[in-house]
Design a protein around this motif. Structure first.
Motif, PDB file in Angstrom:
ATOM      1  N   LYS A   2      44.438  58.749  45.616  1.00  0.00           N
ATOM      2  CA  LYS A   2      43.358  59.659  46.000  1.00  0.00           C
ATOM      3  C   LYS A   2      42.185  58.846  46.518  1.00  0.00           C
ATOM      4  N   ILE A   4      38.179  59.305  46.921  1.00  0.00           N
ATOM      5  CA  ILE A   4      37.139  60.179  46.374  1.00  0.00           C
ATOM      6  C   ILE A   4      35.769  59.690  46.827  1.00  0.00           C
ATOM      7  N   TRP A   5      34.968  60.616  47.329  1.00  0.00           N
ATOM      8  CA  TRP A   5      33.584  60.306  47.662  1.00  0.00           C
ATOM      9  C   TRP A   5      32.714  61.515  47.372  1.00  0.00           C
ATOM     10  N   ASN A   6      31.555  61.256  46.819  1.00  0.00           N
ATOM     11  CA  ASN A   6      30.588  62.320  46.545  1.00  0.00           C
ATOM     12  C   ASN A   6      31.187  63.375  45.609  1.00  0.00           C
ATOM     13  N   GLY A   7      32.068  62.920  44.693  1.00  0.00           N
ATOM     14  CA  GLY A   7      32.686  63.826  43.728  1.00  0.00           C
ATOM     15  C   GLY A   7      33.802  64.688  44.289  1.00  0.00           C
ATOM     16  N   THR A   8      34.212  64.440  45.516  1.00  0.00           N
ATOM     17  CA  THR A   8      35.238  65.245  46.175  1.00  0.00           C
ATOM     18  C   THR A   8      36.432  64.375  46.558  1.00  0.00           C
ATOM     19  N   VAL A   9      37.632  64.882  46.295  1.00  0.00           N
ATOM     20  CA  VAL A   9      38.835  64.207  46.770  1.00  0.00           C
ATOM     21  C   VAL A   9      38.936  64.512  48.263  1.00  0.00           C
ATOM     22  N   VAL A  10      38.746  63.461  49.085  1.00  0.00           N
ATOM     23  CA  VAL A  10      38.762  63.661  50.534  1.00  0.00           C
ATOM     24  C   VAL A  10      40.137  63.408  51.142  1.00  0.00           C
ATOM     25  N   GLU A  12      44.510  62.676  49.721  1.00  0.00           N
ATOM     26  CA  GLU A  12      45.454  62.470  48.627  1.00  0.00           C
ATOM     27  C   GLU A  12      46.862  62.367  49.210  1.00  0.00           C
ATOM     28  N   TYR A  34      36.088  67.056  56.736  1.00  0.00           N
ATOM     29  CA  TYR A  34      35.310  65.977  56.131  1.00  0.00           C
ATOM     30  C   TYR A  34      34.936  64.878  57.125  1.00  0.00           C
ATOM     31  N   VAL A  57      30.515  65.361  53.373  1.00  0.00           N
ATOM     32  CA  VAL A  57      30.896  66.192  52.232  1.00  0.00           C
ATOM     33  C   VAL A  57      29.642  66.827  51.638  1.00  0.00           C
ATOM     34  N   ASP A  58      29.666  68.139  51.508  1.00  0.00           N
ATOM     35  CA  ASP A  58      28.562  68.881  50.898  1.00  0.00           C
ATOM     36  C   ASP A  58      27.203  68.513  51.476  1.00  0.00           C
TER      37      ASP A  58
END
Length: 93
Positions: A2, A4-10, A12, A34, A57-58
Motif C-alpha cells: 500500500k 499511503i499519504w495524508n492518511g489515505t491509501v492512494v 494498493e 489523486y 488528497v483532501d
C-alpha cells in the motif's frame, strides 16, 4: 503493498516490482482522482526519462511525489506502465 499519504491509501497492489529500493505499482492501482499533472522530468542513465505527477488528497497537494517512465529503456522494461512514490509517501505491506 500500500502507498499511503495524508492518511489515505492512494495505491494498493499485490503486484509491485522493486527497482533500486522503490516499489513500482501498476498504474491502474493509483486512481486518477489523486493525480495532478506536473511538468517535471528527470533522466536516468539506465531507465530513461522519468515524468512526475503531484499527489492531491483532501485538498492537499504533494508536488512530484509520483514518478513513472512512459518509455523506459529495454533494461528497465519491467517498470513500463508502473508508478513509484517518494517525498513522504509511506509504502507498507
Amino acid at each position: 503493498m500500500k502507498a499511503i499519504w495524508n492518511g489515505t491509501v492512494v495505491a494498493e497492489s499485490d503486484d509491485t516490482v522493486i527497482v533500486e529500493g522503490n516499489h513500482y505499482f501498476p498504474a491502474e492501482a493509483l486512481p486518477q482522482k489523486y493525480l495532478l499533472s506536473s511538468n517535471s522530468r528527470t533522466m536516468c542513465s539506465w531507465k530513461g526519462e522519468a515524468r512526475y505527477a503531484t499527489l492531491f488528497v483532501d485538498g492537499d497537494a504533494l508536488p512530484d511525489a509520483v514518478w513513472f517512465y512512459p518509455e523506459p529503456t529495454e533494461a528497465a522494461a519491467e517498470i513500463k506502465g508502473r508508478v513509484a512514490f517518494g517525498k513522504g509517501v509511506q509504502v507498507v505491506e
